[in-house]
Design an enzyme around this catalytic site. Structure first.
Site, PDB file in Angstrom:
ATOM      1  N   CYS A 162       7.057  -4.611   2.261  1.00 23.53           N
ATOM      2  CA  CYS A 162       5.611  -4.361   2.320  1.00 23.53           C
ATOM      3  C   CYS A 162       5.155  -4.104   3.759  1.00 23.53           C
ATOM      4  O   CYS A 162       5.769  -4.596   4.727  1.00 23.53           O
ATOM      5  CB  CYS A 162       4.836  -5.562   1.812  1.00 23.53           C
ATOM      6  SG  CYS A 162       5.063  -5.947   0.073  1.00 23.53           S
ATOM      7  N   GLU A 175       2.708  -5.391   5.385  1.00 27.47           N
ATOM      8  CA  GLU A 175       2.363  -6.608   6.118  1.00 27.47           C
ATOM      9  C   GLU A 175       3.589  -7.209   6.794  1.00 27.47           C
ATOM     10  O   GLU A 175       3.549  -7.650   7.943  1.00 27.47           O
ATOM     11  CB  GLU A 175       1.775  -7.670   5.172  1.00 27.47           C
ATOM     12  CG  GLU A 175       0.486  -7.278   4.499  1.00 27.47           C
ATOM     13  CD  GLU A 175       0.675  -6.551   3.179  1.00 27.47           C
ATOM     14  OE1 GLU A 175       1.606  -5.724   3.061  1.00 27.47           O
ATOM     15  OE2 GLU A 175      -0.118  -6.800   2.263  1.00 27.47           O
TER      16      GLU A 175
HETATM   17  N1  THU Z   1       2.832  -3.159  -1.007  1.00 24.84           N
HETATM   18  C1  THU Z   1       2.523  -3.444   0.295  1.00 24.84           C
HETATM   19  O1  THU Z   1       3.033  -2.815   1.214  1.00 24.84           O
HETATM   20  N2  THU Z   1       1.634  -4.424   0.533  1.00 24.84           N
HETATM   21  C2  THU Z   1       0.941  -5.105  -0.423  1.00 24.84           C
HETATM   22  O2  THU Z   1       0.146  -5.960  -0.106  1.00 24.84           O
HETATM   23  C3  THU Z   1       1.165  -4.790  -1.838  1.00 24.84           C
HETATM   24  C4  THU Z   1       2.312  -3.911  -2.124  1.00 24.84           C
HETATM   25  C5  THU Z   1       3.726  -2.043  -1.286  1.00 24.84           C
HETATM   26  C6  THU Z   1       5.087  -2.399  -1.823  1.00 24.84           C
HETATM   27  C7  THU Z   1       5.433  -1.120  -2.569  1.00 24.84           C
HETATM   28  O3  THU Z   1       5.989  -0.185  -1.654  1.00 24.84           O
HETATM   29  C8  THU Z   1       4.120  -0.579  -3.043  1.00 24.84           C
HETATM   30  O4  THU Z   1       3.120  -1.209  -2.242  1.00 24.84           O
HETATM   31  C9  THU Z   1       3.817  -0.827  -4.514  1.00 24.84           C
HETATM   32  O5  THU Z   1       3.964  -2.166  -4.831  1.00 24.84           O
END
Ligand code: THU
Length: 132
Positions: A55, A57
């Protein structure tokens, strides 16, 4: 401080464009303000082996920590969502590890809507170093 936080949202929005999200098509950007006064940004990076995705973050936090920062004062997260995006549970735990006291989490979307919470509000009754 408020101005700093607006800059964080702008940086998160900008880095979101670098997200590698060919599978979900869901692009996320994050920006953390660290104790060294610097802003570290991150976008989500997916993998064909889906579970290896990281993710936005966590990319931002790990960039900060690997450059020597140890405390995060605030983080902004941006996605193209109807409501401001909320960080996943795994990222909340990682943010908590490095969160300064009263670390602010600014959740935002491309429409310019924002919700700000403290990390403690997002992960109550948490598992911390004090529990070891
Ligand atoms: N994702 C993030 O980068 N941050 C979040 O807070 C929620 C989910 C990404 C992971 C994945 O690449 C995509 O969003 C769908 O879940």
């Amino acid at each position: 401080m408020m101005q700093n936080l607006e800059i964080l949202v702008e940086k998160a929005k900008k880095v979101r464009e670098n997200a590698y999200a060919p599978y979900s098509k869901f692009k996320v950007g994050a920006a953390v303000l660290a104790d060294d006064g610097k802003v570290y940004t991150g976008a989500n990076v997916e993998n064909v082996s889906y579970g290896l995705t990281v993710c936005a973050e966590r990319v931002a936090v790990f960039k900060a920590v690997s450059e020597g920062a140890r405390q995060i004062r605030a983080v902004a997260i941006v996605a193209d969502t109807d409501k401001p995006i909320s960080p996943c549970g795994a990222c909340r735990q990682v943010l908590l590890e490095f969160a300064a006291k009263e670390c602010k989490v600014i959740m935002a979307n491309l429409k310019g809507e924002q919700v700000t919470k403290s990390i403690d509000e997002l992960i109550p009754y948490s598992f911390t170093k004090e529990d070891l």
